[in-house]
Motif scaffolding. Structure first.
Motif, PDB file in Angstrom:
ATOM      1  N   GLU A 138       0.983  -1.226   0.068  1.00 15.06           N
ATOM      2  CA  GLU A 138      -0.090   0.153  -0.119  1.00 15.06           C
ATOM      3  C   GLU A 138       0.717   1.132  -0.101  1.00 15.06           C
ATOM      4  O   GLU A 138       0.441   2.272  -0.698  1.00 15.06           O
ATOM      5  CB  GLU A 138      -0.963   0.063   1.263  1.00 15.06           C
ATOM      6  CG  GLU A 138      -2.155  -1.290   1.117  1.00 15.06           C
ATOM      7  CD  GLU A 138      -2.999  -1.227   2.465  1.00 15.06           C
ATOM      8  OE1 GLU A 138      -2.619  -0.265   3.444  1.00 15.06           O
ATOM      9  OE2 GLU A 138      -3.554  -1.962   2.525  1.00 15.06           O
ATOM     10  N   LEU A 139       1.750   1.273   0.816  1.00 13.83           N
ATOM     11  CA  LEU A 139       2.987   2.382   0.989  1.00 13.83           C
ATOM     12  C   LEU A 139       3.699   2.789  -0.447  1.00 13.83           C
ATOM     13  O   LEU A 139       3.785   3.843  -0.707  1.00 13.83           O
ATOM     14  CB  LEU A 139       3.656   2.524   2.045  1.00 13.83           C
ATOM     15  CG  LEU A 139       3.306   2.562   3.527  1.00 13.83           C
ATOM     16  CD1 LEU A 139       4.293   2.036   4.442  1.00 13.83           C
ATOM     17  CD2 LEU A 139       2.525   3.686   3.603  1.00 13.83           C
ATOM     18  N   GLU A 140       3.906   1.519  -0.840  1.00 12.12           N
ATOM     19  CA  GLU A 140       4.649   1.703  -2.423  1.00 12.12           C
ATOM     20  C   GLU A 140       3.639   2.210  -3.565  1.00 12.12           C
ATOM     21  O   GLU A 140       4.023   3.063  -4.361  1.00 12.12           O
ATOM     22  CB  GLU A 140       5.202   0.139  -2.738  1.00 12.12           C
ATOM     23  CG  GLU A 140       6.437  -0.087  -1.980  1.00 12.12           C
ATOM     24  CD  GLU A 140       6.882  -1.642  -2.493  1.00 12.12           C
ATOM     25  OE1 GLU A 140       6.206  -2.019  -3.265  1.00 12.12           O
ATOM     26  OE2 GLU A 140       8.073  -1.807  -1.973  1.00 12.12           O
ATOM     27  N   ASN A 141       2.245   1.752  -3.279  1.00  5.80           N
ATOM     28  CA  ASN A 141       1.429   2.252  -4.298  1.00  5.80           C
ATOM     29  C   ASN A 141       1.108   3.800  -4.107  1.00  5.80           C
ATOM     30  O   ASN A 141       1.118   4.737  -4.951  1.00  5.80           O
ATOM     31  CB  ASN A 141       0.028   1.536  -4.099  1.00  5.80           C
ATOM     32  CG  ASN A 141       0.307   0.193  -4.816  1.00  5.80           C
ATOM     33  OD1 ASN A 141       1.089  -0.127  -5.598  1.00  5.80           O
ATOM     34  ND2 ASN A 141      -0.525  -0.765  -4.312  1.00  5.80           N
ATOM     35  N   ASP A 142       1.154   3.987  -2.680  1.00  3.57           N
ATOM     36  CA  ASP A 142       0.928   5.447  -2.316  1.00  3.57           C
ATOM     37  C   ASP A 142       2.090   6.272  -2.783  1.00  3.57           C
ATOM     38  O   ASP A 142       2.156   7.617  -3.190  1.00  3.57           O
ATOM     39  CB  ASP A 142       0.657   5.614  -0.778  1.00  3.57           C
ATOM     40  CG  ASP A 142       0.258   6.912  -0.368  1.00  3.57           C
ATOM     41  OD1 ASP A 142      -0.256   7.456  -1.141  1.00  3.57           O
ATOM     42  OD2 ASP A 142       0.729   7.481   0.765  1.00  3.57           O
ATOM     43  N   GLN A 144       4.404   5.858  -5.088  1.00  2.00           N
ATOM     44  CA  GLN A 144       4.013   6.026  -6.832  1.00  2.00           C
ATOM     45  C   GLN A 144       3.181   6.979  -6.926  1.00  2.00           C
ATOM     46  O   GLN A 144       3.391   7.861  -7.895  1.00  2.00           O
ATOM     47  CB  GLN A 144       3.808   4.938  -7.343  1.00  2.00           C
ATOM     48  CG  GLN A 144       4.701   3.434  -7.295  1.00  2.00           C
ATOM     49  CD  GLN A 144       4.276   2.346  -7.946  1.00  2.00           C
ATOM     50  OE1 GLN A 144       3.127   2.203  -8.408  1.00  2.00           O
ATOM     51  NE2 GLN A 144       5.334   1.326  -7.907  1.00  2.00           N
ATOM     52  N   ARG A 145       1.937   6.923  -6.351  1.00  2.00           N
ATOM     53  CA  ARG A 145       0.884   8.215  -6.350  1.00  2.00           C
ATOM     54  C   ARG A 145       1.567   9.489  -6.278  1.00  2.00           C
ATOM     55  O   ARG A 145       1.439  10.399  -7.051  1.00  2.00           O
ATOM     56  CB  ARG A 145      -0.467   7.972  -5.976  1.00  2.00           C
ATOM     57  CG  ARG A 145      -1.052   6.643  -6.322  1.00  2.00           C
ATOM     58  CD  ARG A 145      -2.365   6.730  -5.616  1.00  2.00           C
ATOM     59  NE  ARG A 145      -2.435   6.492  -4.418  1.00  2.00           N
ATOM     60  CZ  ARG A 145      -2.542   5.439  -3.648  1.00  2.00           C
ATOM     61  NH1 ARG A 145      -2.649   4.357  -4.292  1.00  2.00           N
ATOM     62  NH2 ARG A 145      -2.485   5.229  -2.385  1.00  2.00           N
ATOM     63  N   LYS A 146       2.219   9.568  -4.926  1.00  2.00           N
ATOM     64  CA  LYS A 146       2.791  10.793  -4.639  1.00  2.00           C
ATOM     65  C   LYS A 146       3.957  11.327  -5.453  1.00  2.00           C
ATOM     66  O   LYS A 146       4.267  12.293  -5.694  1.00  2.00           O
ATOM     67  CB  LYS A 146       3.162  10.700  -3.209  1.00  2.00           C
ATOM     68  CG  LYS A 146       2.153  10.817  -2.245  1.00  2.00           C
ATOM     69  CD  LYS A 146       2.482  10.773  -0.653  1.00  2.00           C
ATOM     70  CE  LYS A 146       1.279  10.591   0.134  1.00  2.00           C
ATOM     71  NZ  LYS A 146       1.521  10.611   1.487  1.00  2.00           N
ATOM     72  N   CYS A 150       4.419  14.398  -7.454  1.00  2.00           N
ATOM     73  CA  CYS A 150       5.481  15.472  -7.341  1.00  2.00           C
ATOM     74  C   CYS A 150       6.358  15.752  -8.604  1.00  2.00           C
ATOM     75  O   CYS A 150       6.699  16.717  -8.734  1.00  2.00           O
ATOM     76  CB  CYS A 150       6.357  14.610  -6.236  1.00  2.00           C
ATOM     77  SG  CYS A 150       8.110  15.576  -5.951  1.00  2.00           S
ATOM     78  N   ASP A 151       6.265  14.768  -9.349  1.00  2.00           N
ATOM     79  CA  ASP A 151       6.814  14.930 -10.801  1.00  2.00           C
ATOM     80  C   ASP A 151       5.856  16.041 -11.528  1.00  2.00           C
ATOM     81  O   ASP A 151       6.498  16.851 -12.153  1.00  2.00           O
ATOM     82  CB  ASP A 151       6.944  13.578 -11.414  1.00  2.00           C
ATOM     83  CG  ASP A 151       7.786  12.689 -11.115  1.00  2.00           C
ATOM     84  OD1 ASP A 151       8.840  12.977 -10.178  1.00  2.00           O
ATOM     85  OD2 ASP A 151       7.737  11.303 -11.427  1.00  2.00           O
ATOM     86  N   SER A 152       4.668  15.801 -11.233  1.00  2.00           N
ATOM     87  CA  SER A 152       3.792  16.717 -11.939  1.00  2.00           C
ATOM     88  C   SER A 152       4.090  18.019 -11.198  1.00  2.00           C
ATOM     89  O   SER A 152       4.151  19.174 -12.224  1.00  2.00           O
ATOM     90  CB  SER A 152       2.385  16.466 -11.747  1.00  2.00           C
ATOM     91  OG  SER A 152       1.437  17.057 -12.439  1.00  2.00           O
ATOM     92  N   LEU A 153       4.116  18.297  -9.993  1.00  2.00           N
ATOM     93  CA  LEU A 153       4.434  19.589  -9.475  1.00  2.00           C
ATOM     94  C   LEU A 153       5.677  20.374  -9.715  1.00  2.00           C
ATOM     95  O   LEU A 153       5.994  21.238  -9.908  1.00  2.00           O
ATOM     96  CB  LEU A 153       4.285  19.400  -7.835  1.00  2.00           C
ATOM     97  CG  LEU A 153       2.888  19.087  -7.444  1.00  2.00           C
ATOM     98  CD1 LEU A 153       3.045  18.738  -6.039  1.00  2.00           C
ATOM     99  CD2 LEU A 153       1.963  20.277  -7.783  1.00  2.00           C
ATOM    100  N   CYS A 154       6.855  19.250 -10.079  1.00  2.00           N
ATOM    101  CA  CYS A 154       8.181  19.653 -10.422  1.00  2.00           C
ATOM    102  C   CYS A 154       8.202  20.131 -11.738  1.00  2.00           C
ATOM    103  O   CYS A 154       8.997  21.222 -11.939  1.00  2.00           O
ATOM    104  CB  CYS A 154       9.222  18.470 -10.263  1.00  2.00           C
ATOM    105  SG  CYS A 154       9.521  17.973  -8.456  1.00  2.00           S
ATOM    106  N   THR A 155       7.471  19.526 -12.381  1.00  2.00           N
ATOM    107  CA  THR A 155       7.119  19.895 -14.000  1.00  2.00           C
ATOM    108  C   THR A 155       6.662  21.191 -13.983  1.00  2.00           C
ATOM    109  O   THR A 155       6.897  22.330 -14.720  1.00  2.00           O
ATOM    110  CB  THR A 155       6.480  19.025 -14.834  1.00  2.00           C
ATOM    111  OG1 THR A 155       7.033  17.763 -14.604  1.00  2.00           O
ATOM    112  CG2 THR A 155       6.318  19.293 -16.075  1.00  2.00           C
ATOM    113  N   LYS A 156       5.788  21.486 -13.286  1.00  2.00           N
ATOM    114  CA  LYS A 156       4.781  22.660 -13.015  1.00  2.00           C
ATOM    115  C   LYS A 156       5.713  23.882 -12.653  1.00  2.00           C
ATOM    116  O   LYS A 156       5.532  24.970 -12.932  1.00  2.00           O
ATOM    117  CB  LYS A 156       3.566  22.754 -12.165  1.00  2.00           C
ATOM    118  CG  LYS A 156       2.563  23.607 -12.249  1.00  2.00           C
ATOM    119  CD  LYS A 156       1.287  23.476 -11.658  1.00  2.00           C
ATOM    120  CE  LYS A 156       0.588  22.454 -12.277  1.00  2.00           C
ATOM    121  NZ  LYS A 156      -0.919  22.383 -11.757  1.00  2.00           N
TER     122      LYS A 156
END
Length: 415
Positions: A138-142, A144-146, A150-156
């Motif tokens: 569950e934490l690994e899935n979480d 990956q989602r985070k 984060c990648d989306s925010l870093c891109t933004k």
């Protein structure tokens, strides 16, 4: 042990019995008859001597046997003592064996209890392991989602760390002082870069971006979401909408460039103890643009050093070279990378949503008309006052199977 019954040694008065012989008979008759001849007396004396020797031999043999008997009796007593000791040891060994058996039983019971406890603990740990494994998934899935977020925010919110190389003209301060009177505040060159963002939007096929000269015109167009465009050959329906707000950042980069220090990298590690002296000798050569060295910070085997010069202009001259030669052992020359020492930090960091008030996005344009012709038709339509239009500053149409990235510039103060 009682040894009083053992044989005793013979004394001179001890009586021995021997078999009767003619000699002894003659001896006994000697006391009774006085008519024995001289020859018989001599014979009797010889027999007496023989008997004495036999008695001595018998006595010696008897003593030998007595000694053997004493020896055997002693060995017997020793064997009896050893038997008693062995019996005592046997009893002790039997008691010790009983004790060991009792301890073995106790250890066996404790082992069974511990084994049962360990088995229960192992089952409990296995259950915890299964739960933790599920939590890990569950934490690994979480994660990956985070991470994706984060990648989306870093891109933004991405900021380029390396500024483009531009020729910058530095103007001397109006309150300038002579070089020999400059204090510590003149040891660094201070630079401030203001990073101004540009709003952007991606136009997909069938979309058009129109920018009006007056934002009120754009506001009137947006009040009516659907518009019918007469293209003479056909009529199409388009949808007007505002530009999606984009998150942008604005900030200042403050740089302090040292005028007396340089950073030297790519230093070889073959002479770690002598490298500090080698660096000072090399960077002190005026023929290579160097000068007197004030100090060197060189952590051993780090490959990087900070060199401080006495004069301020030396660091600038060497930093402009970008590569500096270092001679090792009088023959080998290696090239070091030199650069100015800079300290940087951010100020006035602001995050905001960019909005274009004078632009309108038209979508759902379905037509096979050429790009330039379509732009002219749309421009004519949205300039008509009867259609709530106005003066168009710029327009861009994206035909089928194409897309376009558009940047917006901030309005000038005049507008």
């Amino acid at each position: 042990m009682d040894q009083d019954n053992g044989p005793q040694p013979l004394s001179d008065e001890s009586c021995l019995s021997f078999p009767s012989t003619p000699t002894t008979e003659r001896i006994s008759r000697m006391g009774q008859s006085k008519e024995i001849t001289a020859i018989e007396d001599g014979s009797e004396n010889n027999d007496t001597c023989l008997n004495s020797e036999a008695i001595c031999q018998a006595r010696e043999e008897l003593e030998k046997w007595q000694m053997n008997i004493l020896k055997l009796e002693k060995e017997k007593s020793d064997l009896i003592c050893k038997k008693l000791d062995a019996e005592e040891k046997r009893k002790q060994a039997a008691n010790h064996l009983c004790q060991l058996n009792s301890e073995h039983d106790n250890y066996k019971d404790e082992f069974l209890k511990e084994a049962k406890s360990c088995q229960e603990m192992l089952q409990e740990k296995n259950q915890k392991y299964i739960k933790l494994k599920d939590q890990l998934v569950e934490l690994e899935n979480d994660l990956q989602r985070k991470q994706a977020l984060c990648d989306s925010l870093c891109t933004k919110f991405r900021i380029k760390l390396k500024l483009p190389e531009n020729n910058i003209k530095f103007i001397k301060s109006e309150q300038s002082v002579p070089v020999d009177q400059e204090g510590d505040e003149f040891l660094n060159v201070k630079c401030i870069y203001t990073i101004l963002p540009k709003m952007s939007v991606v136009l997909q096929n069938g979309q058009t971006l129109i920018t009006f000269e007056d934002e009120q015109v754009a506001s009137r167009i947006l009040k009516n979401a659907n518009h019918q465009i007469d293209l003479q050959s056909e009529k199409i329906q388009v949808k007007a909408q505002s530009i999606p707000a984009d998150t942008m950042q604005q900030f200042e980069i403050h740089l302090n460039i040292s005028m007396k220090k340089i950073r030297v990298s790519d230093i070889p590690n073959n002479l770690p103890e002598q490298m500090r002296d080698k660096l000072e000798i090399s960077f002190s050569k005026s023929s290579l643009g160097g000068g007197e060295v004030e100090s060197i910070k060189y952590p051993a085997s780090s490959g990087t050093a900070i060199i401080t010069f006495v004069e301020k202009r030396v660091a600038q001259r060497i930093a402009e070279r970008k590569q500096y030669p270092l001679v090792i052992n009088g023959k080998t020359t290696c090239w070091l990378t030199v650069e100015p020492v800079m300290g940087s930090y951010l100020k006035k960091f602001q995050i905001f949503n960019g909005v274009s008030k004078r632009s309108v996005l038209l979508s759902d344009i379905k037509s096979t008309m050429e790009e330039e012709e379509m732009q002219d038709k749309l421009k004519i339509h949205f300039q008509k006052p009867s259609k709530n239009g106005g003066e168009v500053e710029d327009i861009k149409y994206v035909p089928k199977d194409k897309h376009l990235l558009v940047y917006f510039e901030e309005d000038s103060a005049e507008k």
